[in-house]
Design a protein around this motif. Structure first.
Motif, PDB file in Angstrom:
ATOM      1  N   GLN A  84       0.918  -1.084  -0.040  1.00 50.15           N
ATOM      2  CA  GLN A  84      -0.194  -0.061  -0.044  1.00 50.15           C
ATOM      3  C   GLN A  84       0.735   1.241  -0.021  1.00 50.15           C
ATOM      4  O   GLN A  84       0.386   2.317  -0.639  1.00 50.15           O
ATOM      5  CB  GLN A  84      -1.049   0.059   1.183  1.00 50.15           C
ATOM      6  N   SER A 127       1.683   2.580  -3.374  1.00 50.19           N
ATOM      7  CA  SER A 127       0.757   3.339  -4.165  1.00 50.19           C
ATOM      8  C   SER A 127       0.561   4.739  -3.331  1.00 50.19           C
ATOM      9  O   SER A 127       0.282   5.832  -4.031  1.00 50.19           O
ATOM     10  CB  SER A 127      -0.533   2.963  -4.114  1.00 50.19           C
ATOM     11  N   ARG A 174       3.396   6.882  -4.611  1.00 45.53           N
ATOM     12  CA  ARG A 174       3.166   7.074  -5.879  1.00 45.53           C
ATOM     13  C   ARG A 174       4.732   6.756  -6.411  1.00 45.53           C
ATOM     14  O   ARG A 174       5.091   7.456  -7.211  1.00 45.53           O
ATOM     15  CB  ARG A 174       2.655   8.476  -6.472  1.00 45.53           C
ATOM     16  N   HIS A 222      -6.063   3.009  -2.420  1.00 50.19           N
ATOM     17  CA  HIS A 222      -6.504   3.415  -4.166  1.00 50.19           C
ATOM     18  C   HIS A 222      -4.961   2.884  -4.688  1.00 50.19           C
ATOM     19  O   HIS A 222      -3.898   3.409  -4.497  1.00 50.19           O
ATOM     20  CB  HIS A 222      -6.457   4.885  -4.022  1.00 50.19           C
ATOM     21  N   GLU A 223      -5.003   1.844  -5.603  1.00 49.19           N
ATOM     22  CA  GLU A 223      -3.901   1.282  -5.946  1.00 49.19           C
ATOM     23  C   GLU A 223      -3.593   2.021  -7.152  1.00 49.19           C
ATOM     24  O   GLU A 223      -4.235   2.162  -8.247  1.00 49.19           O
ATOM     25  CB  GLU A 223      -4.129  -0.291  -6.325  1.00 49.19           C
ATOM     26  N   THR A 224      -2.226   2.540  -7.174  1.00 51.62           N
ATOM     27  CA  THR A 224      -1.804   3.311  -8.389  1.00 51.62           C
ATOM     28  C   THR A 224      -0.166   2.923  -8.683  1.00 51.62           C
ATOM     29  O   THR A 224       0.094   3.011  -9.729  1.00 51.62           O
ATOM     30  CB  THR A 224      -1.476   4.894  -8.014  1.00 51.62           C
ATOM     31  N   ALA A 225       0.451   2.091  -7.925  1.00 49.64           N
ATOM     32  CA  ALA A 225       1.364   1.388  -8.216  1.00 49.64           C
ATOM     33  C   ALA A 225       1.620   0.382  -9.325  1.00 49.64           C
ATOM     34  O   ALA A 225       0.729  -0.330  -9.327  1.00 49.64           O
ATOM     35  CB  ALA A 225       2.343   1.075  -6.887  1.00 49.64           C
TER      36      ALA A 225
END
Length: 312
Positions: free
Chosen positions: A80, A83, A86, A113-116
Protein backbone atom coordinates in the motif's frame (compact mmCIF):
# COMPACT_ATOMS: atom_id res chain seq x y z
CA UNK A 1 19.08 9.50 6.60
CA UNK A 2 19.67 8.25 3.05
CA UNK A 3 22.02 5.58 1.77
CA UNK A 4 25.66 6.52 1.76
CA UNK A 5 27.11 3.71 -0.34
CA UNK A 6 26.13 2.18 -3.67
CA UNK A 7 25.89 -1.37 -2.33
CA UNK A 8 24.85 -2.33 1.17
CA UNK A 9 22.44 -4.42 3.19
CA UNK A 10 19.92 -2.59 5.38
CA UNK A 11 18.51 -4.81 8.12
CA UNK A 12 14.95 -4.15 9.30
CA UNK A 13 14.36 -7.23 11.45
CA UNK A 14 16.17 -10.33 12.66
CA UNK A 15 13.72 -12.35 14.78
CA UNK A 16 12.35 -15.75 13.90
CA UNK A 17 8.77 -16.84 14.59
CA UNK A 18 8.04 -14.29 17.32
CA UNK A 19 9.39 -10.74 17.53
CA UNK A 20 11.02 -9.59 20.75
CA UNK A 21 11.60 -6.25 22.44
CA UNK A 22 14.86 -5.94 20.51
CA UNK A 23 14.22 -7.86 17.29
CA UNK A 24 11.49 -7.14 14.74
CA UNK A 25 10.21 -9.74 12.33
CA UNK A 26 12.36 -10.27 9.24
CA UNK A 27 13.06 -7.64 6.62
CA UNK A 28 16.17 -6.87 4.57
CA UNK A 29 16.87 -4.43 1.76
CA UNK A 30 19.83 -4.91 -0.55
CA UNK A 31 20.91 -1.72 -2.21
CA UNK A 32 22.58 -2.68 -5.47
CA UNK A 33 23.73 0.49 -7.20
CA UNK A 34 20.48 2.21 -8.21
CA UNK A 35 18.25 -0.77 -7.47
CA UNK A 36 16.70 -1.97 -4.21
CA UNK A 37 15.66 -5.55 -3.45
CA UNK A 38 13.41 -6.06 -0.42
CA UNK A 39 13.59 -9.56 1.04
CA UNK A 40 11.02 -11.19 3.33
CA UNK A 41 9.08 -8.18 4.64
CA UNK A 42 7.71 -9.43 7.95
CA UNK A 43 5.28 -7.62 10.21
CA UNK A 44 6.42 -4.08 10.99
CA UNK A 45 8.68 -3.70 7.95
CA UNK A 46 7.04 -0.45 6.82
CA UNK A 47 7.78 1.11 10.22
CA UNK A 48 11.34 -0.20 10.22
CA UNK A 49 11.90 1.26 6.76
CA UNK A 50 10.94 4.67 8.09
CA UNK A 51 13.32 4.31 11.03
CA UNK A 52 16.12 3.22 8.68
CA UNK A 53 15.55 6.09 6.27
CA UNK A 54 14.46 3.83 3.42
CA UNK A 55 11.53 4.92 1.27
CA UNK A 56 9.09 3.06 -0.95
CA UNK A 57 10.80 4.60 -3.98
CA UNK A 58 13.91 2.62 -3.08
CA UNK A 59 12.18 -0.73 -3.73
CA UNK A 60 12.36 -2.30 -7.20
CA UNK A 61 12.00 -6.01 -6.38
CA UNK A 62 10.24 -7.78 -3.51
CA UNK A 63 11.50 -11.31 -2.88
CA UNK A 64 9.51 -13.56 -0.53
CA UNK A 65 11.14 -16.83 0.46
CA UNK A 66 7.94 -18.45 1.77
CA UNK A 67 4.60 -17.72 3.36
CA UNK A 68 5.21 -18.14 7.07
CA UNK A 69 4.04 -15.01 8.84
CA UNK A 70 7.40 -13.76 10.04
CA UNK A 71 8.49 -13.49 6.40
CA UNK A 72 5.43 -11.95 4.75
CA UNK A 73 2.99 -10.24 7.14
CA UNK A 74 4.55 -6.86 6.35
CA UNK A 75 3.52 -7.12 2.70
CA UNK A 76 0.17 -5.29 3.03
CA UNK A 77 1.79 -2.17 4.45
CA UNK A 78 4.66 -2.19 1.96
CA UNK A 79 2.37 -2.78 -1.01
CA UNK A 80 0.00 0.00 0.00
CA UNK A 81 2.93 2.35 0.66
CA UNK A 82 4.06 1.89 -2.95
CA UNK A 83 0.79 3.45 -4.07
CA UNK A 84 0.56 6.01 -1.27
CA UNK A 85 3.99 7.35 -2.22
CA UNK A 86 3.22 7.04 -5.96
CA UNK A 87 6.29 5.01 -6.81
CA UNK A 88 6.85 5.75 -10.53
CA UNK A 89 8.71 2.61 -11.57
CA UNK A 90 7.49 -1.00 -11.84
CA UNK A 91 8.07 -3.16 -8.76
CA UNK A 92 8.44 -6.90 -9.32
CA UNK A 93 7.23 -9.39 -6.71
CA UNK A 94 8.83 -12.83 -6.58
CA UNK A 95 7.34 -15.53 -4.35
CA UNK A 96 6.64 -19.30 -4.36
CA UNK A 97 3.95 -19.98 -6.94
CA UNK A 98 2.22 -22.39 -4.58
CA UNK A 99 1.55 -19.42 -2.31
CA UNK A 100 -0.13 -17.26 -4.96
CA UNK A 101 -3.41 -17.16 -3.02
CA UNK A 102 -1.57 -16.01 0.12
CA UNK A 103 0.13 -13.25 -1.86
CA UNK A 104 -3.17 -12.07 -3.30
CA UNK A 105 -4.77 -11.97 0.16
CA UNK A 106 -1.86 -9.97 1.53
CA UNK A 107 -1.74 -7.65 -1.46
CA UNK A 108 -5.41 -6.78 -1.04
CA UNK A 109 -5.72 -7.18 2.73
CA UNK A 110 -7.45 -3.79 3.02
CA UNK A 111 -9.07 -1.21 0.79
CA UNK A 112 -6.68 1.30 -0.82
CA UNK A 113 -6.28 3.31 -4.01
CA UNK A 114 -3.85 1.26 -6.05
CA UNK A 115 -1.66 3.34 -8.34
CA UNK A 116 1.66 1.49 -8.15
CA UNK A 117 2.71 -0.86 -10.94
CA UNK A 118 3.29 -4.06 -8.94
CA UNK A 119 4.07 -6.96 -11.27
CA UNK A 120 3.82 -10.46 -9.83
CA UNK A 121 6.43 -12.98 -10.93
CA UNK A 122 5.66 -16.27 -9.11
CA UNK A 123 8.56 -18.71 -8.76
CA UNK A 124 7.76 -22.33 -9.59
CA UNK A 125 11.23 -23.85 -9.74
CA UNK A 126 14.96 -23.32 -9.84
CA UNK A 127 16.30 -20.78 -12.31
CA UNK A 128 16.43 -17.14 -13.32
CA UNK A 129 13.58 -14.96 -12.06
CA UNK A 130 14.84 -11.57 -13.29
CA UNK A 131 17.72 -10.19 -15.32
CA UNK A 132 19.02 -6.87 -16.55
CA UNK A 133 22.01 -4.58 -16.47
CA UNK A 134 22.37 -5.44 -12.77
CA UNK A 135 22.97 -9.10 -13.57
CA UNK A 136 20.82 -12.15 -12.91
CA UNK A 137 18.49 -12.84 -9.99
CA UNK A 138 18.16 -16.57 -9.42
CA UNK A 139 16.00 -18.72 -7.13
CA UNK A 140 16.49 -22.23 -5.79
CA UNK A 141 14.08 -24.40 -3.84
CA UNK A 142 15.11 -24.98 -0.22
CA UNK A 143 14.18 -27.71 2.29
CA UNK A 144 11.62 -26.29 4.71
CA UNK A 145 8.23 -27.39 6.00
CA UNK A 146 6.49 -25.54 3.16
CA UNK A 147 7.67 -24.35 -0.25
CA UNK A 148 10.59 -22.00 0.32
CA UNK A 149 13.08 -20.44 -2.07
CA UNK A 150 16.47 -18.82 -1.60
CA UNK A 151 17.67 -16.05 -3.89
CA UNK A 152 21.00 -15.15 -5.42
CA UNK A 153 22.07 -12.06 -7.35
CA UNK A 154 24.98 -12.52 -9.76
CA UNK A 155 26.64 -9.58 -11.46
CA UNK A 156 28.13 -10.26 -14.92
CA UNK A 157 31.90 -10.37 -15.18
CA UNK A 158 33.56 -7.32 -16.64
CA UNK A 159 36.96 -5.74 -17.08
CA UNK A 160 38.86 -3.17 -15.03
CA UNK A 161 40.80 -0.53 -16.94
CA UNK A 162 44.49 -0.13 -16.04
CA UNK A 163 45.34 3.60 -15.85
CA UNK A 164 49.11 3.12 -16.04
CA UNK A 165 48.85 0.99 -19.15
CA UNK A 166 46.45 3.47 -20.78
CA UNK A 167 48.88 6.31 -20.04
CA UNK A 168 51.81 4.36 -21.47
CA UNK A 169 49.95 3.98 -24.76
CA UNK A 170 48.69 7.56 -24.81
CA UNK A 171 45.00 6.67 -24.49
CA UNK A 172 42.83 9.12 -22.57
CA UNK A 173 39.51 10.97 -22.57
CA UNK A 174 36.84 9.80 -25.02
CA UNK A 175 39.24 7.27 -26.54
CA UNK A 176 38.94 5.14 -23.40
CA UNK A 177 35.20 4.82 -23.93
CA UNK A 178 35.67 4.05 -27.62
CA UNK A 179 38.12 1.28 -26.75
CA UNK A 180 35.72 -0.19 -24.19
CA UNK A 181 32.83 -0.23 -26.65
CA UNK A 182 34.70 -1.46 -29.71
CA UNK A 183 37.21 -3.74 -28.01
CA UNK A 184 40.10 -2.22 -29.96
CA UNK A 185 41.49 1.16 -30.99
CA UNK A 186 44.18 2.37 -33.38
CA UNK A 187 46.63 4.72 -31.68
CA UNK A 188 49.56 6.16 -33.67
CA UNK A 189 49.12 3.41 -36.28
CA UNK A 190 49.19 0.76 -33.57
CA UNK A 191 46.21 -1.49 -32.90
CA UNK A 192 45.49 -1.64 -29.16
CA UNK A 193 43.08 -4.25 -27.83
CA UNK A 194 40.99 -3.99 -24.69
CA UNK A 195 42.81 -6.96 -23.19
CA UNK A 196 46.11 -5.04 -23.30
CA UNK A 197 44.87 -2.20 -21.11
CA UNK A 198 42.47 -3.97 -18.75
CA UNK A 199 42.18 -6.89 -16.38
CA UNK A 200 39.28 -9.27 -15.68
CA UNK A 201 36.84 -8.01 -13.06
CA UNK A 202 34.74 -10.83 -11.60
CA UNK A 203 31.13 -9.91 -10.99
CA UNK A 204 29.98 -9.72 -7.38
CA UNK A 205 27.48 -12.12 -5.83
CA UNK A 206 24.88 -11.86 -3.10
CA UNK A 207 22.90 -14.76 -1.58
CA UNK A 208 19.84 -14.85 0.66
CA UNK A 209 19.04 -18.13 2.43
CA UNK A 210 16.33 -18.25 5.08
CA UNK A 211 14.29 -21.07 6.62
CA UNK A 212 15.82 -24.31 5.40
CA UNK A 213 17.59 -27.44 6.49
CA UNK A 214 20.96 -28.19 4.95
CA UNK A 215 20.50 -29.17 1.32
CA UNK A 216 22.33 -28.87 -2.00
CA UNK A 217 20.50 -25.65 -2.82
CA UNK A 218 22.01 -23.90 0.21
CA UNK A 219 25.52 -24.55 -1.08
CA UNK A 220 24.58 -23.65 -4.66
CA UNK A 221 23.18 -20.28 -3.55
CA UNK A 222 26.17 -19.54 -1.31
CA UNK A 223 28.80 -20.53 -3.89
CA UNK A 224 31.32 -17.69 -4.25
CA UNK A 225 29.07 -15.14 -2.55
CA UNK A 226 30.71 -11.89 -1.56
CA UNK A 227 27.93 -11.48 1.02
CA UNK A 228 25.72 -14.29 2.31
CA UNK A 229 22.65 -13.59 4.45
CA UNK A 230 21.71 -16.88 6.07
CA UNK A 231 19.51 -18.01 8.90
CA UNK A 232 21.03 -19.36 12.10
CA UNK A 233 17.87 -19.88 14.10
CA UNK A 234 19.49 -22.29 16.53
CA UNK A 235 22.84 -22.97 18.15
CA UNK A 236 24.52 -26.33 17.65
CA UNK A 237 23.40 -27.65 21.02
CA UNK A 238 19.86 -27.57 19.61
CA UNK A 239 20.71 -29.10 16.23
CA UNK A 240 17.96 -31.71 16.59
CA UNK A 241 15.36 -28.95 16.91
CA UNK A 242 16.83 -27.19 13.89
CA UNK A 243 16.37 -30.30 11.76
CA UNK A 244 12.88 -30.96 13.11
CA UNK A 245 11.62 -27.48 12.32
CA UNK A 246 13.49 -26.98 9.07
CA UNK A 247 16.24 -24.59 10.15
CA UNK A 248 20.01 -24.20 10.43
CA UNK A 249 22.39 -23.70 13.33
CA UNK A 250 25.07 -21.03 13.43
CA UNK A 251 27.70 -23.73 13.02
CA UNK A 252 25.98 -25.16 9.94
CA UNK A 253 25.66 -21.70 8.40
CA UNK A 254 29.35 -21.07 9.02
CA UNK A 255 30.38 -24.39 7.51
CA UNK A 256 28.35 -23.57 4.40
CA UNK A 257 30.15 -20.24 4.15
CA UNK A 258 33.58 -21.82 4.60
CA UNK A 259 32.98 -24.58 2.05
CA UNK A 260 31.39 -22.22 -0.48
CA UNK A 261 34.08 -19.53 -0.55
CA UNK A 262 31.92 -16.83 1.03
CA UNK A 263 33.68 -13.58 1.95
CA UNK A 264 31.21 -11.98 4.37
CA UNK A 265 28.74 -13.96 6.47
CA UNK A 266 25.59 -12.37 7.90
CA UNK A 267 23.78 -14.48 10.50
CA UNK A 268 20.12 -13.72 11.23
CA UNK A 269 16.64 -15.14 12.07
CA UNK A 270 17.43 -15.86 15.71
CA UNK A 271 15.22 -17.88 18.03
CA UNK A 272 14.02 -15.92 21.06
CA UNK A 273 15.27 -18.73 23.32
CA UNK A 274 18.81 -17.29 23.16
CA UNK A 275 19.74 -14.16 25.10
CA UNK A 276 23.37 -13.53 24.13
CA UNK A 277 24.01 -12.74 20.42
CA UNK A 278 27.74 -13.28 20.97
CA UNK A 279 27.07 -17.02 21.16
CA UNK A 280 26.14 -17.04 17.47
CA UNK A 281 29.32 -15.21 16.51
CA UNK A 282 31.54 -17.47 18.61
CA UNK A 283 29.98 -20.64 17.25
CA UNK A 284 30.30 -19.46 13.65
CA UNK A 285 33.88 -18.22 14.13
CA UNK A 286 34.98 -21.74 15.01
CA UNK A 287 34.20 -22.80 11.43
CA UNK A 288 34.45 -19.65 9.28
CA UNK A 289 37.35 -17.20 9.33
CA UNK A 290 36.00 -14.44 7.10
CA UNK A 291 33.98 -11.42 8.16
CA UNK A 292 31.02 -12.35 10.39
CA UNK A 293 28.09 -10.10 11.25
CA UNK A 294 25.48 -11.09 13.79
CA UNK A 295 22.69 -9.01 12.30
CA UNK A 296 20.86 -6.51 14.47
CA UNK A 297 17.78 -4.47 13.65
CA UNK A 298 18.30 -1.16 11.84
CA UNK A 299 21.95 -1.79 11.05
CA UNK A 300 23.66 -1.34 7.69
CA UNK A 301 26.22 -3.79 6.44
CA UNK A 302 28.49 -2.52 3.64
CA UNK A 303 28.96 -4.77 0.67
CA UNK A 304 32.55 -6.03 0.48
CA UNK A 305 34.80 -4.13 -1.95
CA UNK A 306 35.73 -5.93 -5.10
CA UNK A 307 38.59 -8.37 -4.90
CA UNK A 308 41.78 -6.60 -5.87
CA UNK A 309 40.43 -3.15 -5.06
CA UNK A 310 41.67 -0.98 -2.23
CA UNK A 311 40.64 -2.40 1.11
CA UNK A 312 39.72 -5.84 -0.25
Amino acid sequence: MRWVSSRELVVFGTASQAPTRYRNHNGYLLRWDGMGLLFDPGEGTQRQMVLAGVGAHDVHHICVSHFHGDHCLGLPGVVQRLSLDRVPHPVYAHYPATGAEFFRRLRYAAEFHETADLRERPVDGDGTVASGAFGVLEARRLDHRIDSFGYRLVEPDGRRMLPDRLADLGISGPDVGRLQRAGELTVAERRVTLAEVSAPRPGQRFAFVLDTRLCDAVFALADGADLLVIESTFLERDAALATEYGHLTAAQAARVAAESGVRTLVLTHFSQRYRDPAEFHDEAAAHFHGHIFVAADLTRIPFPPRLGSSGA
